[in-house]
Write an enzyme that holds these catalytic residues in place. Structure first.
Site, PDB file in Angstrom:
ATOM      1  N   ARG A  48     -87.185   8.994  30.515  1.00 52.19           N
ATOM      2  CA  ARG A  48     -86.508   7.944  31.290  1.00 52.19           C
ATOM      3  C   ARG A  48     -85.663   7.024  30.399  1.00 52.19           C
ATOM      4  O   ARG A  48     -84.894   6.211  30.904  1.00 52.19           O
ATOM      5  CB  ARG A  48     -87.525   7.136  32.115  1.00 52.19           C
ATOM      6  CG  ARG A  48     -86.862   6.161  33.072  1.00 52.19           C
ATOM      7  CD  ARG A  48     -87.832   5.515  34.052  1.00 52.19           C
ATOM      8  NE  ARG A  48     -89.126   5.208  33.486  1.00 52.19           N
ATOM      9  CZ  ARG A  48     -89.375   4.148  32.694  1.00 52.19           C
ATOM     10  NH1 ARG A  48     -88.425   3.297  32.397  1.00 52.19           N
ATOM     11  NH2 ARG A  48     -90.576   3.946  32.222  1.00 52.19           N
ATOM     12  N   TYR A 102     -65.324   9.013  47.790  1.00 57.89           N
ATOM     13  CA  TYR A 102     -66.436   9.900  48.134  1.00 57.89           C
ATOM     14  C   TYR A 102     -67.387   9.180  49.102  1.00 57.89           C
ATOM     15  O   TYR A 102     -67.745   8.019  48.868  1.00 57.89           O
ATOM     16  CB  TYR A 102     -67.164  10.302  46.847  1.00 57.89           C
ATOM     17  CG  TYR A 102     -68.375  11.135  47.095  1.00 57.89           C
ATOM     18  CD1 TYR A 102     -68.251  12.454  47.522  1.00 57.89           C
ATOM     19  CD2 TYR A 102     -69.644  10.611  46.945  1.00 57.89           C
ATOM     20  CE1 TYR A 102     -69.380  13.224  47.778  1.00 57.89           C
ATOM     21  CE2 TYR A 102     -70.775  11.372  47.195  1.00 57.89           C
ATOM     22  CZ  TYR A 102     -70.626  12.678  47.613  1.00 57.89           C
ATOM     23  OH  TYR A 102     -71.741  13.434  47.860  1.00 57.89           O
ATOM     24  N   ASP A 174     -64.021   7.711  39.256  1.00 60.11           N
ATOM     25  CA  ASP A 174     -64.754   8.926  39.606  1.00 60.11           C
ATOM     26  C   ASP A 174     -63.816  10.086  39.284  1.00 60.11           C
ATOM     27  O   ASP A 174     -62.833  10.316  39.970  1.00 60.11           O
ATOM     28  CB  ASP A 174     -65.125   8.898  41.092  1.00 60.11           C
ATOM     29  CG  ASP A 174     -66.033  10.039  41.490  1.00 60.11           C
ATOM     30  OD1 ASP A 174     -65.943  11.111  40.849  1.00 60.11           O
ATOM     31  OD2 ASP A 174     -66.821   9.880  42.443  1.00 60.11           O
ATOM     32  N   LYS A 199     -70.849  19.243  40.337  1.00 60.26           N
ATOM     33  CA  LYS A 199     -69.629  19.949  40.698  1.00 60.26           C
ATOM     34  C   LYS A 199     -69.143  20.825  39.526  1.00 60.26           C
ATOM     35  O   LYS A 199     -69.765  21.820  39.234  1.00 60.26           O
ATOM     36  CB  LYS A 199     -68.576  18.937  41.173  1.00 60.26           C
ATOM     37  CG  LYS A 199     -69.123  17.928  42.202  1.00 60.26           C
ATOM     38  CD  LYS A 199     -69.593  18.554  43.494  1.00 60.26           C
ATOM     39  CE  LYS A 199     -70.469  17.643  44.352  1.00 60.26           C
ATOM     40  NZ  LYS A 199     -69.947  16.322  44.628  1.00 60.26           N
TER      41      LYS A 199
HETATM   42  C1  LIG Z   1     -70.449  15.042  44.945  1.00 64.04           C
HETATM   43  C2  LIG Z   1     -69.693  13.847  44.541  1.00 64.04           C
HETATM   44  C3  LIG Z   1     -70.341  12.661  44.166  1.00 64.04           C
HETATM   45  C4  LIG Z   1     -71.848  12.500  44.247  1.00 64.04           C
HETATM   46  O1  LIG Z   1     -72.498  13.367  43.386  1.00 64.04           O
HETATM   47  P1  LIG Z   1     -74.005  13.905  43.621  1.00 64.04           P
HETATM   48  O2  LIG Z   1     -74.238  14.734  42.430  1.00 64.04           O
HETATM   49  O3  LIG Z   1     -74.013  14.637  44.929  1.00 64.04           O
HETATM   50  O4  LIG Z   1     -74.893  12.706  43.690  1.00 64.04           O
HETATM   51  C5  LIG Z   1     -69.569  11.601  43.749  1.00 64.04           C
HETATM   52  N1  LIG Z   1     -68.219  11.675  43.731  1.00 64.04           N
HETATM   53  C6  LIG Z   1     -67.556  12.790  44.101  1.00 64.04           C
HETATM   54  C7  LIG Z   1     -66.075  12.794  44.067  1.00 64.04           C
HETATM   55  C8  LIG Z   1     -68.264  13.913  44.514  1.00 64.04           C
HETATM   56  O5  LIG Z   1     -67.598  15.014  44.888  1.00 64.04           O
END
Ligand SMILES: *Cc1c(COP(=O)(O)O)cnc(C)c1O
Length: 383
Positions: A48, A102, A174, A199
């Protein structure tokens, strides 16, 4: 500029690997201990604390990919974004955040911020002026997302970063849709970059993880909050993520090339009325995308022409699966009006440009000719 810097695929393959001193194996050993010696050691290790050997080493690969001093790996993209926000925002502070974002991030802000007394404003659009207009005297952070979901709008990263810097406001992005293969926002002046590693980092639709990369001083602040919130990633998954990331450069470049080919083909297709892809010269921010991205990414959206039912189209696809997620090596599609934007009324969806005909397409590594054939066959089946 960076003559001495090693290249993308070399970073993906080697940076942050743990040498197997004992057996001289080719890959990083996996250290599963949750308990480490604490007397007379330099680093007090604990999962952690984000500092087990595998966590610490893979963070180096992520930092190198984003040209950052330091990085951290989280249990999900939402853990990364929530821990980052809560490190820089406290009761009485204000966040300026892009309107197209998102869905999970929107929910986090709307549902959790009021409990912490954190204020926020969603911008009216995605120009620099839209961000500047939303700033309040107590604004501490500006958060952007580009390319955005699902219409692939492009925000001017450098311009927003410069505007914020002049006002001494921190910025975050992001960078999930572009991935570090196609975009490095820290080089353009952004302070913190986050990813859903679920992703493109993972890339095989079998890992849930997140990451943040930034300067040492910002990462220290994030670490101080994150060790309390506890969103770390298990070492088994860290190890799997390292394996996945070795091919990220290859995968994402192949997917990006496929997306360009599919976008061009769809743009000429008689049964497709519109294509949203920053790589197309017809995209309103094509020149901006060209100036700030190394490639245009592997996400695109398109509208089937009126009269073709988008639900039936997706059911008729054989090779391309419908999926809530994105960025895997397999191509997937989703209907934003049935998923991320399902809770809006039809009028509200129209206002943000999400039609019932819209399909978001995450382009994989299959042969483009097979993807084209699958789409043509599905369209023929629903006519
Ligand atoms: C999927 C996604 C997230 C969130 O990610 P998780 O791994 O599902 O928590 C945040 N921003 C974007 C652009 C995403 O595609």
């Amino acid at each position: 500029m960076e003559k001495d810097k090693i290249g993308l695929n070399t970073i993906c393959t080697h940076v942050g690997e743990i040498k197997d001193e004992q057996f001289k194996g080719a890959v990083s050993p996996m250290y599963l201990s949750s308990s480490y010696e604490f007397l007379d050691v330099d680093v007090k290790r604990y999962p952690r604390y984000f500092n087990t050997p595998n966590q610490e080493h893979l963070s180096k690969k992520i930092a190198a990919l984003e040209n950052a001093e330091s990085a951290m790996i989280f249990g999900s993209g939402m853990a990364a974004i929530s821990h980052m926000f809560l490190a820089f925002l406290q009761s009485g502070d204000h966040l300026v955040v892009q309107n197209t974002l998102y869905g999970g991030t929107v929910n986090f802000i709307k549902e959790e911020f009021p409990k912490y007394g954190i204020e926020y404003t969603f911008t009216n659009g995605y120009t620099v002026e839209d961000f500047e207009n939303a700033i309040q005297p107590n604004t501490k952070l500006i958060h952007i997302e580009t390319p955005s979901n699902p219409l692939l709008t492009i925000t001017n990263i450098k311009a927003v970063a410069e505007m914020a810097k002049a006002k001494e406001i921190l910025t975050s992005i992001d960078n999930t849709f572009a991935s570090p293969v196609n975009q490095n926002p820290l080089d353009l002046g952004i302070d913190m970059v986050m990813h859903s590693a679920t992703k493109y980092f993972g890339g095989h639709s079998d890992i849930c993880a997140g990451a943040v990369a930034s300067k040492e001083e910002h990462m220290e602040r994030i670490w101080n909050v994150s060790k309390n919130l506890g969103g770390s990633l298990s070492d088994m998954t860290v190890w799997l993520l390292e394996r996945s990331m070795k091919t990220m450069g290859l995968r994402v470049k192949a997917q990006t090339a496929n997306a360009m080919e599919m976008a061009t083909w769809l743009d000429d297709h008689a049964d497709v009325s519109k294509v949203y892809y920053p790589g197309l010269p017809s995209h309103p921010e094509h020149d901006l995308a060209k100036s700030q991205m190394k490639g245009f990414g592997a996400m695109l959206s398109f509208e089937l022409r009126e009269g073709l039912n988008s639900y039936r189209f997706q059911k008729a696809l054989k090779l391309i699966k419908s999926s809530m997620s994105l960025a895997g090596i397999e191509s997937t599609v989703i209907s934003p009006h049935l998923t991320s934007h399902a809770l809006l009324t039809e009028e509200e969806r129209k206002a943000v440009g999400i039609s019932d005909q819209l399909i978001r397409f995450s382009v994989g590594i299959e042969e483009a000719k097979d993807l084209k054939q699958d789409i043509d066959t599905a369209i023929a089946a629903i006519k």
